[in-house]
Each structure stands twice: as C-alpha cells, then as structure tokens.
Design an enzyme around this catalytic site. Structure first.
Site, PDB file in Angstrom:
ATOM      1  N   ILE A  13       0.627  -1.123  -0.017  1.00  0.00           N
ATOM      2  CA  ILE A  13       0.032  -0.011  -0.056  1.00  0.00           C
ATOM      3  C   ILE A  13       1.070   1.456  -0.045  1.00  0.00           C
ATOM      4  CG2 ILE A  13      -1.855   1.287   1.097  1.00  0.00           C
ATOM      5  CD1 ILE A  13      -2.760  -1.379   2.326  1.00  0.00           C
ATOM      6  N   ILE A  61      11.733   1.643  11.748  1.00  0.00           N
ATOM      7  CA  ILE A  61      10.761   2.602  12.724  1.00  0.00           C
ATOM      8  C   ILE A  61      11.236   2.611  14.227  1.00  0.00           C
ATOM      9  CG2 ILE A  61       9.115   2.999  11.111  1.00  0.00           C
ATOM     10  CD1 ILE A  61       7.530   1.037  12.649  1.00  0.00           C
ATOM     11  N   THR A 134      -6.144  -1.028  10.402  1.00  0.00           N
ATOM     12  CA  THR A 134      -6.790  -2.269   9.732  1.00  0.00           C
ATOM     13  C   THR A 134      -8.236  -2.455  10.288  1.00  0.00           C
ATOM     14  OG1 THR A 134      -6.728  -4.445   9.402  1.00  0.00           O
ATOM     15  CG2 THR A 134      -5.509  -3.786  10.999  1.00  0.00           C
ATOM     16  N   ASP A 135      -9.169  -2.988   9.516  1.00  0.00           N
ATOM     17  CA  ASP A 135     -10.504  -3.378  10.175  1.00  0.00           C
ATOM     18  C   ASP A 135     -10.122  -4.498  11.172  1.00  0.00           C
ATOM     19  OD1 ASP A 135      -9.995  -5.411   8.266  1.00  0.00           O
ATOM     20  OD2 ASP A 135     -12.046  -5.109   7.325  1.00  0.00           O
ATOM     21  N   GLU A 136      -9.166  -5.336  10.876  1.00  0.00           N
ATOM     22  CA  GLU A 136      -8.851  -6.491  11.993  1.00  0.00           C
ATOM     23  C   GLU A 136      -9.047  -6.257  13.261  1.00  0.00           C
ATOM     24  OE1 GLU A 136      -6.444  -9.415  10.051  1.00  0.00           O
ATOM     25  OE2 GLU A 136      -6.753  -8.472   8.204  1.00  0.00           O
ATOM     26  N   TYR A 183      -1.194 -10.356  14.968  1.00  0.00           N
ATOM     27  CA  TYR A 183      -1.297  -9.287  14.076  1.00  0.00           C
ATOM     28  C   TYR A 183      -2.352  -7.976  14.460  1.00  0.00           C
ATOM     29  CZ  TYR A 183      -2.381  -6.174   9.789  1.00  0.00           C
ATOM     30  OH  TYR A 183      -2.646  -5.241   9.107  1.00  0.00           O
ATOM     31  N   LYS A 187      -1.796  -4.220  16.021  1.00  0.00           N
ATOM     32  CA  LYS A 187      -2.189  -2.809  15.370  1.00  0.00           C
ATOM     33  C   LYS A 187      -2.891  -2.394  16.299  1.00  0.00           C
ATOM     34  CE  LYS A 187      -1.644  -1.669  11.816  1.00  0.00           C
ATOM     35  NZ  LYS A 187      -0.585  -0.921  11.003  1.00  0.00           N
ATOM     36  N   GLY A 316      -7.612 -19.419  14.946  1.00  0.00           N
ATOM     37  CA  GLY A 316      -8.281 -18.368  15.151  1.00  0.00           C
ATOM     38  C   GLY A 316      -8.635 -17.506  14.053  1.00  0.00           C
TER      39      GLY A 316
HETATM   40  P1  NAD Z   1       3.484  -4.567   3.471  1.00  0.00           P
HETATM   41  O1  NAD Z   1       3.929  -5.896   4.343  1.00  0.00           O
HETATM   42  O2  NAD Z   1       3.162  -4.932   2.210  1.00  0.00           O
HETATM   43  O3  NAD Z   1       4.340  -3.568   3.502  1.00  0.00           O
HETATM   44  C1  NAD Z   1       5.073  -3.029   4.916  1.00  0.00           C
HETATM   45  C2  NAD Z   1       6.170  -2.210   4.594  1.00  0.00           C
HETATM   46  O4  NAD Z   1       6.593  -1.777   5.820  1.00  0.00           O
HETATM   47  C3  NAD Z   1       7.382  -3.040   3.881  1.00  0.00           C
HETATM   48  O5  NAD Z   1       7.784  -2.094   3.029  1.00  0.00           O
HETATM   49  C4  NAD Z   1       8.641  -3.091   4.949  1.00  0.00           C
HETATM   50  O6  NAD Z   1       9.724  -3.200   4.548  1.00  0.00           O
HETATM   51  C5  NAD Z   1       8.061  -1.822   6.142  1.00  0.00           C
HETATM   52  N1  NAD Z   1       8.675  -2.122   7.077  1.00  0.00           N
HETATM   53  C6  NAD Z   1       8.531  -3.372   7.854  1.00  0.00           C
HETATM   54  N2  NAD Z   1       8.956  -3.197   9.050  1.00  0.00           N
HETATM   55  C7  NAD Z   1       9.663  -2.101   9.121  1.00  0.00           C
HETATM   56  C8  NAD Z   1      10.466  -1.228  10.196  1.00  0.00           C
HETATM   57  N3  NAD Z   1      10.580  -2.132  11.176  1.00  0.00           N
HETATM   58  N4  NAD Z   1      10.932  -0.125   9.963  1.00  0.00           N
HETATM   59  C9  NAD Z   1      10.564   0.199   8.597  1.00  0.00           C
HETATM   60  N5  NAD Z   1       9.888  -0.253   7.703  1.00  0.00           N
HETATM   61  C10 NAD Z   1       9.384  -1.418   7.926  1.00  0.00           C
HETATM   62  O7  NAD Z   1       2.129  -4.056   4.079  1.00  0.00           O
HETATM   63  P2  NAD Z   1       0.792  -3.392   3.256  1.00  0.00           P
HETATM   64  O8  NAD Z   1       0.089  -4.578   3.058  1.00  0.00           O
HETATM   65  O9  NAD Z   1       1.417  -2.439   2.443  1.00  0.00           O
HETATM   66  O10 NAD Z   1       0.322  -2.603   4.425  1.00  0.00           O
HETATM   67  C11 NAD Z   1       0.827  -1.131   5.110  1.00  0.00           C
HETATM   68  C12 NAD Z   1      -0.083  -0.975   6.334  1.00  0.00           C
HETATM   69  O11 NAD Z   1      -1.576  -0.800   5.964  1.00  0.00           O
HETATM   70  C13 NAD Z   1       0.195  -1.768   7.476  1.00  0.00           C
HETATM   71  O12 NAD Z   1       0.155  -0.743   8.471  1.00  0.00           O
HETATM   72  C14 NAD Z   1      -1.041  -2.578   7.616  1.00  0.00           C
HETATM   73  O13 NAD Z   1      -1.337  -2.840   8.864  1.00  0.00           O
HETATM   74  C15 NAD Z   1      -1.998  -1.653   7.003  1.00  0.00           C
HETATM   75  N6  NAD Z   1      -3.152  -2.276   6.282  1.00  0.00           N
HETATM   76  C16 NAD Z   1      -3.204  -3.182   5.311  1.00  0.00           C
HETATM   77  C17 NAD Z   1      -4.309  -3.918   4.768  1.00  0.00           C
HETATM   78  C18 NAD Z   1      -3.739  -4.834   3.603  1.00  0.00           C
HETATM   79  O14 NAD Z   1      -4.833  -5.427   3.218  1.00  0.00           O
HETATM   80  N7  NAD Z   1      -2.575  -5.164   3.145  1.00  0.00           N
HETATM   81  C19 NAD Z   1      -5.401  -3.246   4.942  1.00  0.00           C
HETATM   82  C20 NAD Z   1      -5.637  -2.481   5.838  1.00  0.00           C
HETATM   83  C21 NAD Z   1      -4.644  -1.906   6.567  1.00  0.00           C
HETATM   84  P1  TYD Z   2      -4.787 -12.795   3.721  1.00  0.00           P
HETATM   85  O1  TYD Z   2      -4.622 -12.210   2.489  1.00  0.00           O
HETATM   86  O2  TYD Z   2      -3.834 -13.342   4.398  1.00  0.00           O
HETATM   87  O3  TYD Z   2      -5.487 -11.423   4.492  1.00  0.00           O
HETATM   88  P2  TYD Z   2      -6.096 -11.424   6.071  1.00  0.00           P
HETATM   89  O4  TYD Z   2      -5.825 -12.755   6.719  1.00  0.00           O
HETATM   90  O5  TYD Z   2      -5.427 -10.166   6.520  1.00  0.00           O
HETATM   91  O6  TYD Z   2      -7.434 -11.164   6.004  1.00  0.00           O
HETATM   92  O7  TYD Z   2      -5.966 -13.914   3.708  1.00  0.00           O
HETATM   93  C1  TYD Z   2      -7.252 -13.556   3.059  1.00  0.00           C
HETATM   94  C2  TYD Z   2      -8.350 -14.503   3.284  1.00  0.00           C
HETATM   95  O8  TYD Z   2      -7.940 -15.927   2.610  1.00  0.00           O
HETATM   96  C3  TYD Z   2      -8.288 -15.106   4.669  1.00  0.00           C
HETATM   97  O9  TYD Z   2      -9.629 -15.593   5.347  1.00  0.00           O
HETATM   98  C4  TYD Z   2      -7.496 -16.336   4.914  1.00  0.00           C
HETATM   99  C5  TYD Z   2      -7.615 -16.887   3.467  1.00  0.00           C
HETATM  100  N1  TYD Z   2      -6.477 -17.588   2.961  1.00  0.00           N
HETATM  101  C6  TYD Z   2      -6.553 -18.864   2.433  1.00  0.00           C
HETATM  102  O10 TYD Z   2      -7.623 -19.578   2.448  1.00  0.00           O
HETATM  103  N2  TYD Z   2      -5.481 -19.419   1.828  1.00  0.00           N
HETATM  104  C7  TYD Z   2      -4.089 -18.848   1.698  1.00  0.00           C
HETATM  105  O11 TYD Z   2      -3.160 -19.386   1.333  1.00  0.00           O
HETATM  106  C8  TYD Z   2      -3.993 -17.492   2.365  1.00  0.00           C
HETATM  107  C9  TYD Z   2      -2.746 -16.781   2.163  1.00  0.00           C
HETATM  108  C10 TYD Z   2      -5.535 -16.900   2.787  1.00  0.00           C
END
Ligand code: NAD
Ligand code: TYD
Length: 377
Positions: A13, A61, A134-136, A183, A187, A316
């Site tokens: 993101i 960070i 996150t919504d989680e 996780y 958060k 979980g």
């Molecule tokens: P991601 O895992 O793709 O990227 C995380 C980034 O943070 C990476 O570039 C990593 O190198 C960097 N990072 C990790 N630890 C670090 C540290 N100690 N110091 C500096 N940089 C560090 O994550 P994402 O999916 O892009 O998510 C970004 C944010 O959005 C997160 O805070 C996540 O909780 C939140 N979020 C993600 C989703 C989703 O669906 N992916 C949804 C809602 C919120």
């Molecule tokens: P994921 O992309 O890991 O996101 P989150 O757990 O943060 O929602 O998983 C999305 C959904 O897909 C979740 O219900 C777990 C399921 N999932 C599988 O069934 N198989 C897989 O290999 C992965 C990675 C996720």
C-alpha cells in the site's frame, strides 16, 4: 504541509501512496522511510525514484535516534505511517516481531515526532501524524446470512458498488476493539498509542481502519497474488478451512486516494473507516481468480478448478470482516472508483504481465520462507 515522511513506502500500500503523493504534489518533499524487510521492495517505485521531490531513507521505525535526526535535518511536518508487519500467518508463527515493529516502532515514531515538533516555536500547529490501521482490530463479525443479503446502505458509492453482505452488522468507528490474531492485537495496541498521544500531549493525530486491499505490488503471501501466481503455474491453491470466511475487498489505489483526502481534509483526533461495501467469501473470489487467469492465458475457463485444495484452517481464523465507511463517504465525499470485477481484471493482468517482479520477490529469503510455510500443502 511540505515535508512528509511516509513509512513503509516500499511495501504494497505504501508504494501506491508514495507514488500518488510524489506525482500529485510536486511542491512537497516526500521521504519514503522503510527498513526493506522481505515485504519492502524498491522495484515497486521504479517509475518515480528519480523525481526531484522524492527521497528514500533506509531506516527501522524502531530507531528512535535516527528518526529524531531525520525529522530535525529535513524539517518534517507530516507523517503518514504504514510500516508494519502485516501478514496474519506470520504473526501466528512469530508474534514478537509484530509487537516490536507494530507497537514499539509506532511508539518510537510518535515520541520522535512529539519531541521534535514541541521544540519548534509553532509546536503542533500545521503538523499531522496519520496512522494507517486495519479493520481487523474490530475482531470478527457473525455470518447471519450465509446466502447473502443486499446491504442497507444508501450512499451513491455503496449502492452502485456493493456486493452482497453476509450479516446485518458491520464495523463502525465506535465499535470496541476485539482483536484475535497477534497481528491485529499489535495493530490495535499501536492505534491506542496514537490516540493516547493525542489525548495526553495534544498530538495532531488521525487513525484510519481499512478493509483488505488488493492490486499490483502485493507480496505473494497474501491470498490474491499468491493464488494468481499458483494458478498460472498450476500449483495447488491452499484454501483454509471450507473457504467460507468473508473478507471485504478494496482496490489499493482507492485506499491511497482515501489516505490523500483524509491526510489533507480529515478532522484531527478522528477515526475513519475505509472500505467499499464489497464482501466476498474466499471460495467465491478464488473461483473468479481461476476463471480470470484461465481466460487471460487462453486456457479453457475454469479448467484449473482442480487446483483448489482444502487445508487445515488458520488458527483463530476470523469469520467475517465488513466495513461501514458511511462516515468517510458522507463527511469527506470519498467513494471507491472501481467495481470489483474491473479491479480483479486489472490486478490479474498486472501480475501476469509482471512475472519478472513476481520471480524477483519469490526468490531468496522469501523462497525459503515460502517452502517452509507451504511445503506440506
Ligand atoms: P506490506 O507488508 O506490504 O509492507 C510493509 C512495509 O513496511 C514494507 O515495505 C516493509 O519493509 C516495511 N517495514 C516493516 N517493518 C519495518 C520497520 N521496522 N521499519 C521500517 N519499515 C518497516 O504491508 P501493506 O499490506 O502495504 O500494509 C501497509 C499498512 O497498511 C500496514 O500498517 C497494515 O497494517 C495496513 N493495512 C493493510 C491492509 C492490507 O490489506 N494489506 C489493509 C488495511 C490496513
Ligand atoms: P490474507 O490475504 O492473508 O489476508 P487477511 O488474513 O489479513 O484477511 O487472507 C485473506 C483470506 O484468505 C483469509 O480469510 C485467509 C484466506 N487464505 C487462504 O484460504 N489461503 C491462503 O493461502 C491465504 C494466504 C489466505
């Protein structure tokens, strides 16, 4: 607001947020602060890396001193904080890293910003600390309607873009936090620290809680990119449990647009939920992915259904996530731009067209992790 640190800008993101800000605000100085863990990849930003208003700082960070110095040297007046450990399955195996990065890292950023901004004559005036969550953190919702119902929303975006809802309740901003995974617990804790810095020290903070994102540059440990890659290579698709869990999906560029809007127009100390009323059962998404990949590769649509492999459920495993983003839509006029079917088509095309990116991120350390994690499937 002119000099902004975006943490986690080399991740999924974060890279979309950095790209949007660098392109849209040539007068801003954007500092991408990232440790480059397995999930961080500067190849995600190739197209903007030489822009004069962009700078990369390789930093953890948790490095409080380093962040203090960077803020002082660069006169930072805004922080958009995305850096985190973000994968639930990894948090189950290694919760300490999640507490360290997500909680202690957020705290060190907050404290550095507080000390630096308080040292200035104008103090917190014109400053902003925006924390992406996150919504989680809200926990899991019941599935009272397994067959799906029409969601009761009336805003334009939701009425045009919504998919079925699988229960009557949704996550709203006033819900009590009830995280279940390491996780989401980490958060949630970081969100509480951000609010505590507002309530205790008057820090100008904002928190947003977004639903599951999908789109280009997502690390292929998450459902959508992992499965696209596996379908392409005809590898098994490990579906947890019965595949009945529900997630609410938003195209990543719509999240980045919401972040831009909220960073500039959101009310301080507020929380906004971000989501597009787009609930899907995992198994239904997986079928859409199989059809789309097969079609785009010129295979017979659906011929790869036999790759679906039901595996032991995630410990979980939260049953249903569903975000109510009415507040953001009503107060700031944001709405998602894409129908899910269009977003999935774009996303599948991107992964199929960018096999070199996929090969790169699935080599080395990740490959090792991947084999360990998925060897038995
Ligand atoms: P991601 O895992 O793709 O990227 C995380 C980034 O943070 C990476 O570039 C990593 O190198 C960097 N990072 C990790 N630890 C670090 C540290 N100690 N110091 C500096 N940089 C560090 O994550 P994402 O999916 O892009 O998510 C970004 C944010 O959005 C997160 O805070 C996540 O909780 C939140 N979020 C993600 C989703 C989703 O669906 N992916 C949804 C809602 C919120
Ligand atoms: P994921 O992309 O890991 O996101 P989150 O757990 O943060 O929602 O998983 C999305 C959904 O897909 C979740 O219900 C777990 C399921 N999932 C599988 O069934 N198989 C897989 O290999 C992965 C990675 C996720």
């Amino acid at each position: 607001m002119h000099t902004i640190i975006i943490t986690g800008g080399a991740g999924f993101i974060g890279s979309h947020v950095v790209r949007l800000f660098v392109k849209k605000y040539p007068d801003y100085h954007i500092i991408n602060l990232d440790k480059l863990t397995y999930a961080g990849n500067l190849a995600n930003l190739k197209d903007i890396e030489n822009k004069p208003n962009y700078e990369f700082a390789k930093m953890d960070i948790c490095d409080f001193e380093g962040i203090m110095k960077l803020m002082q040297d660069k006169h930072v007046d805004g922080i958009i904080h995305l850096a985190a450990e973000s994968h639930v399955d990894r948090s189950i195996k290694d919760p300490f890293t999640f507490a360290q990065t997500n909680v202690m890292g957020t705290l060190s950023l907050l404290q550095a910003a507080k000390i630096y901004w308080e040292s200035l004559p104008e103090k917190f005036e014109g400053k902003r600390f925006y924390h992406i969550s996150t919504d989680e953190v809200y926990g899991a919702l019941e599935m009272t309607h397994p067959e799906g119902i029409t969601p009761p929303f009336t805003t334009t975006a939701s009425s045009e873009n919504h998919h079925l809802a699988y229960g009557e309740r949704f996550f709203t901003e006033d819900l009590k936090y009830q995280p279940h995974s390491p996780y989401s617990a980490a958060k949630a804790s970081s969100d509480h620290f951000v609010r505590a810095y507002h309530d205790t020290y008057g820090m100008p903070t904002i928190v947003t809680n977004c639903s599951n994102n999908y789109g280009p540059y997502q690390f292929p440990e998450k459902l959508i990119p992992l499965f696209i890659n596996n379908i392409r290579h005809r590898k098994p698709l490990p579906v947890y449990g019965k595949g009945e869990n529900v997630r609410d999906w938003l195209y990543v560029e719509d999240h980045a647009r919401a972040i831009d809007l909220i960073f500039h127009k959101g009310k301080l100390a507020e929380t906004y939920n971000i989501g597009g009323f787009n609930e899907w059962k995992n198994i239904d998404i997986i079928k859409v992915l199989i059809h789309t990949v097969d079609r785009l590769l010129g295979r017979t649509e659906g011929e790869d259904m036999n790759l679906i492999t039901y595996v032991t459920d995630r410990a979980g495993h939260d049953l249903r996530y569903a975000i109510d983003s009415t507040k953001l839509q009503r107060e700031l006029g944001w709405e998602p731009s894409l129908q899910f079917e269009e977003g999935i088509e774009k996303t599948v095309r991107w992964y199929l067209d960018n096999q070199a990116w996929m090969d790169n991120v699935t080599s080395g350390d990740y490959q090792h992790y991947y084999e360990e994690m998925y060897a038995h499937r």
